[in-house]
Design a protein around this motif. Structure first.
Motif, PDB file in Angstrom:
ATOM      1  N   PHE A  48      -1.899  -0.781  -8.694  1.00  0.00           N
ATOM      2  CA  PHE A  48      -1.976  -0.813  -7.230  1.00  0.00           C
ATOM      3  C   PHE A  48      -1.478   0.527  -6.715  1.00  0.00           C
ATOM      4  O   PHE A  48      -0.351   0.931  -7.043  1.00  0.00           O
ATOM      5  N   ARG A  49      -2.322   1.217  -5.906  1.00  0.00           N
ATOM      6  CA  ARG A  49      -1.943   2.546  -5.416  1.00  0.00           C
ATOM      7  C   ARG A  49      -2.132   2.631  -3.904  1.00  0.00           C
ATOM      8  O   ARG A  49      -3.097   2.090  -3.364  1.00  0.00           O
ATOM      9  N   VAL A  50      -1.224   3.363  -3.253  1.00  0.00           N
ATOM     10  CA  VAL A  50      -1.316   3.567  -1.804  1.00  0.00           C
ATOM     11  C   VAL A  50      -1.142   5.057  -1.510  1.00  0.00           C
ATOM     12  O   VAL A  50      -0.236   5.699  -2.061  1.00  0.00           O
ATOM     13  N   ALA A  51      -2.022   5.600  -0.659  1.00  0.00           N
ATOM     14  CA  ALA A  51      -1.911   6.985  -0.191  1.00  0.00           C
ATOM     15  C   ALA A  51      -1.772   6.981   1.327  1.00  0.00           C
ATOM     16  O   ALA A  51      -2.360   6.135   2.016  1.00  0.00           O
ATOM     17  N   VAL A  52      -0.989   7.915   1.847  1.00  0.00           N
ATOM     18  CA  VAL A  52      -0.726   7.973   3.295  1.00  0.00           C
ATOM     19  C   VAL A  52      -0.870   9.413   3.784  1.00  0.00           C
ATOM     20  O   VAL A  52      -0.838  10.346   2.984  1.00  0.00           O
ATOM     21  N   PRO A  53      -0.997   9.588   5.103  1.00  0.00           N
ATOM     22  CA  PRO A  53      -1.035  10.953   5.666  1.00  0.00           C
ATOM     23  C   PRO A  53       0.359  11.594   5.611  1.00  0.00           C
ATOM     24  O   PRO A  53       1.367  10.887   5.545  1.00  0.00           O
ATOM     25  N   ASP A  54       0.390  12.939   5.678  1.00  0.00           N
ATOM     26  CA  ASP A  54       1.709  13.602   5.634  1.00  0.00           C
ATOM     27  C   ASP A  54       2.416  13.547   6.985  1.00  0.00           C
ATOM     28  O   ASP A  54       3.635  13.690   7.043  1.00  0.00           O
ATOM     29  N   THR A  55       1.638  13.332   8.050  1.00  0.00           N
ATOM     30  CA  THR A  55       2.290  13.130   9.348  1.00  0.00           C
ATOM     31  C   THR A  55       1.726  11.868   9.982  1.00  0.00           C
ATOM     32  O   THR A  55       0.514  11.616   9.915  1.00  0.00           O
ATOM     33  N   VAL A  56       2.595  11.064  10.558  1.00  0.00           N
ATOM     34  CA  VAL A  56       2.147   9.822  11.198  1.00  0.00           C
ATOM     35  C   VAL A  56       2.748   9.765  12.606  1.00  0.00           C
ATOM     36  O   VAL A  56       3.824  10.316  12.851  1.00  0.00           O
ATOM     37  N   PRO A  57       2.047   9.103  13.536  1.00  0.00           N
ATOM     38  CA  PRO A  57       2.567   9.012  14.903  1.00  0.00           C
ATOM     39  C   PRO A  57       3.809   8.115  14.970  1.00  0.00           C
ATOM     40  O   PRO A  57       4.020   7.291  14.070  1.00  0.00           O
ATOM     41  N   THR A  58       4.586   8.278  16.019  1.00  0.00           N
ATOM     42  CA  THR A  58       5.797   7.448  16.147  1.00  0.00           C
ATOM     43  C   THR A  58       5.449   5.968  16.309  1.00  0.00           C
ATOM     44  O   THR A  58       6.259   5.094  15.998  1.00  0.00           O
ATOM     45  N   SER A  59       4.219   5.680  16.750  1.00  0.00           N
ATOM     46  CA  SER A  59       3.775   4.278  16.858  1.00  0.00           C
ATOM     47  C   SER A  59       3.645   3.636  15.470  1.00  0.00           C
ATOM     48  O   SER A  59       3.587   2.413  15.358  1.00  0.00           O
ATOM     49  N   LEU A  60       3.583   4.480  14.438  1.00  0.00           N
ATOM     50  CA  LEU A  60       3.364   4.035  13.053  1.00  0.00           C
ATOM     51  C   LEU A  60       2.033   3.282  12.886  1.00  0.00           C
ATOM     52  O   LEU A  60       1.885   2.431  12.013  1.00  0.00           O
ATOM     53  N   VAL A  61       1.085   3.615  13.751  1.00  0.00           N
ATOM     54  CA  VAL A  61      -0.290   3.128  13.577  1.00  0.00           C
ATOM     55  C   VAL A  61      -1.073   4.275  12.941  1.00  0.00           C
ATOM     56  O   VAL A  61      -1.292   5.306  13.577  1.00  0.00           O
ATOM     57  N   TYR A  62      -1.432   4.134  11.700  1.00  0.00           N
ATOM     58  CA  TYR A  62      -2.155   5.190  10.990  1.00  0.00           C
ATOM     59  C   TYR A  62      -2.964   4.550   9.863  1.00  0.00           C
ATOM     60  O   TYR A  62      -2.703   3.412   9.465  1.00  0.00           O
ATOM     61  N   ASP A  63      -3.954   5.294   9.372  1.00  0.00           N
ATOM     62  CA  ASP A  63      -4.776   4.787   8.274  1.00  0.00           C
ATOM     63  C   ASP A  63      -4.087   5.035   6.934  1.00  0.00           C
ATOM     64  O   ASP A  63      -3.298   5.982   6.791  1.00  0.00           O
ATOM     65  N   THR A  64      -4.394   4.193   5.982  1.00  0.00           N
ATOM     66  CA  THR A  64      -3.891   4.349   4.621  1.00  0.00           C
ATOM     67  C   THR A  64      -5.081   4.250   3.664  1.00  0.00           C
ATOM     68  O   THR A  64      -6.167   3.827   4.068  1.00  0.00           O
ATOM     69  N   VAL A  65      -4.859   4.618   2.413  1.00  0.00           N
ATOM     70  CA  VAL A  65      -5.874   4.368   1.389  1.00  0.00           C
ATOM     71  C   VAL A  65      -5.247   3.502   0.301  1.00  0.00           C
ATOM     72  O   VAL A  65      -4.132   3.761  -0.151  1.00  0.00           O
ATOM     73  N   LEU A  66      -5.984   2.460  -0.054  1.00  0.00           N
ATOM     74  CA  LEU A  66      -5.558   1.549  -1.116  1.00  0.00           C
ATOM     75  C   LEU A  66      -6.498   1.721  -2.300  1.00  0.00           C
ATOM     76  O   LEU A  66      -7.719   1.783  -2.126  1.00  0.00           O
ATOM     77  N   GLN A  67      -5.929   1.835  -3.490  1.00  0.00           N
ATOM     78  CA  GLN A  67      -6.748   1.882  -4.708  1.00  0.00           C
ATOM     79  C   GLN A  67      -6.226   0.821  -5.681  1.00  0.00           C
ATOM     80  O   GLN A  67      -5.017   0.740  -5.905  1.00  0.00           O
ATOM     81  N   ILE A  68      -7.137   0.015  -6.198  1.00  0.00           N
ATOM     82  CA  ILE A  68      -6.763  -0.997  -7.189  1.00  0.00           C
ATOM     83  C   ILE A  68      -7.646  -0.808  -8.420  1.00  0.00           C
ATOM     84  O   ILE A  68      -8.870  -0.689  -8.301  1.00  0.00           O
ATOM     85  N   VAL A  69      -7.017  -0.744  -9.578  1.00  0.00           N
ATOM     86  CA  VAL A  69      -7.735  -0.631 -10.852  1.00  0.00           C
ATOM     87  C   VAL A  69      -7.359  -1.865 -11.666  1.00  0.00           C
ATOM     88  O   VAL A  69      -6.170  -2.120 -11.888  1.00  0.00           O
ATOM     89  N   SER A  70      -8.377  -2.627 -12.078  1.00  0.00           N
ATOM     90  CA  SER A  70      -8.077  -3.918 -12.719  1.00  0.00           C
ATOM     91  C   SER A  70      -8.910  -4.140 -13.977  1.00  0.00           C
ATOM     92  O   SER A  70     -10.103  -3.817 -13.997  1.00  0.00           O
ATOM     93  N   PRO A  71      -8.319  -4.733 -14.996  1.00  0.00           N
ATOM     94  CA  PRO A  71      -9.123  -5.167 -16.141  1.00  0.00           C
ATOM     95  C   PRO A  71     -10.262  -6.056 -15.663  1.00  0.00           C
ATOM     96  O   PRO A  71     -10.076  -6.881 -14.750  1.00  0.00           O
ATOM     97  N   ILE A  72     -11.421  -5.931 -16.282  1.00  0.00           N
ATOM     98  CA  ILE A  72     -12.635  -6.590 -15.814  1.00  0.00           C
ATOM     99  C   ILE A  72     -12.488  -8.119 -15.753  1.00  0.00           C
ATOM    100  O   ILE A  72     -13.089  -8.787 -14.919  1.00  0.00           O
ATOM    101  N   ALA A  73     -11.655  -8.687 -16.626  1.00  0.00           N
ATOM    102  CA  ALA A  73     -11.564 -10.145 -16.716  1.00  0.00           C
ATOM    103  C   ALA A  73     -10.698 -10.779 -15.628  1.00  0.00           C
ATOM    104  O   ALA A  73     -10.666 -12.005 -15.507  1.00  0.00           O
ATOM    105  N   VAL A  74     -10.021  -9.964 -14.818  1.00  0.00           N
ATOM    106  CA  VAL A  74      -9.188 -10.525 -13.745  1.00  0.00           C
ATOM    107  C   VAL A  74     -10.099 -11.133 -12.676  1.00  0.00           C
ATOM    108  O   VAL A  74     -11.117 -10.537 -12.304  1.00  0.00           O
ATOM    109  N   GLY A  75      -9.747 -12.315 -12.180  1.00  0.00           N
ATOM    110  CA  GLY A  75     -10.586 -12.989 -11.186  1.00  0.00           C
ATOM    111  C   GLY A  75     -10.487 -12.341  -9.816  1.00  0.00           C
ATOM    112  O   GLY A  75     -11.496 -12.010  -9.191  1.00  0.00           O
ATOM    113  N   TRP A  76      -9.260 -12.168  -9.326  1.00  0.00           N
ATOM    114  CA  TRP A  76      -9.040 -11.427  -8.088  1.00  0.00           C
ATOM    115  C   TRP A  76      -7.654 -10.788  -8.147  1.00  0.00           C
ATOM    116  O   TRP A  76      -6.753 -11.286  -8.826  1.00  0.00           O
TER     117      TRP A  76
END
Ligand code: HEM
Length: 214
Positions: A48-76
């Motif tokens: 499970f991986r998360v990437a964020v911007p180097d600067t974020v607004p004080t509202s803390l509303v910002y986009d993130t990137v999620l990356q998940i790498v899973s063995p093929i046999a995992v259901g979800w």
């Protein structure tokens, strides 16, 4: 002579003190997407991986990137941005055969199948999303994963400058209708509450870098 003076002395002797507040994640530079993530590998080898911007607004509303790498046999495999099952945005992902990887935004109001949550939106990034014989991998931008709640449940934010608990869950059983992002699915086989240090996952020119991956 007293060799040890209580717990602090023991911790110092064992070299444990500096790691007392260490996060469970570590920094990972992904050559394919060019992003730097905070990365955590669960039992069963799901990453499970998360990437964020180097600067974020004080509202803390910002986009993130999620990356998940899973063995093929995992259901979800799912991630809970607020570190628990209920009352925070969930991302649940699975492989739809060898066709594509599905991601769905959910929100649990109890310990039952979480319904779709329209306030968080995932954009699948083509670069960083694929399936091979052993693994499926998804990389997605999330809009609306860093602030949630209301006056009655309380408003929660993710401050990337401090450590955050982000939970995961997975099941070995496939979801009911893999082609449908609205599918129902059964309970997890395992869960965890790793602490992520997002300060190592800050990316310069985040918006432009992520747009190139779409
Ligand atoms: C059909 C779907 C699901 C069912 C029926 C279900 C059910 C449950 C149940 C019964 C518990 C135990 C509560 C307790 O004894 O404390 C639990 C805990 C938990 N579940 Fe689920 N769950 C589901 C989906 C998910 C998903 C999709 C996630 C995350 C993406 C998740 C994350 C967790 C976590 C982290 C816990 C530990 C307690 C907490 O931190 O809230 N669950 N779940």
């Amino acid at each position: 002579m007293h060799l040890l003076r209580g717990a602090a002395g023991l911790a110092a002797l064992l070299g444990l003190a500096p790691r007392q507040f260490a996060a469970d994640s570590s920094a990972y530079v992904d050559k394919e997407t060019g992003l730097t993530y905070a990365s955590y590998t669960s039992d069963r080898g799901i990453i499970f991986r998360v990437a964020v911007p180097d600067t974020v607004p004080t509202s803390l509303v910002y986009d993130t990137v999620l990356q998940i790498v899973s063995p093929i046999a995992v259901g979800w495999a799912g991630l809970a941005w607020g570190g628990s099952m209920t009352y925070n945005p969930l991302a649940i992902t699975w492989a739809n055969g060898t066709h594509n990887v599905v991601i769905t935004s959910r929100y649990a109001y109890g310990y039952y199948v979480p319904p779709v949550y329209p306030s968080s939106n995932y954009t699948v990034l083509k670069t960083g999303t694929h399936i091979n014989a052993t693994h499926w991998q998804i990389t997605a931008k999330c809009t609306g994963c860093t602030k949630w709640g209301d006056d009655s449940t309380g408003v929660t934010t993710i401050d990337p400058k401090i450590q955050n608990t982000i939970a995961f869950a997975y099941s070995n059983t496939p979801v009911d209708t893999p082609a449908d992002a609205g599918s129902s699915f059964g309970i997890h086989d395992s869960i965890g509450h790793p602490v992520f240090d997002l300060s190592v996952a800050e990316n310069k020119n985040f918006t432009a870098a992520v747009a190139k991956l779409a």
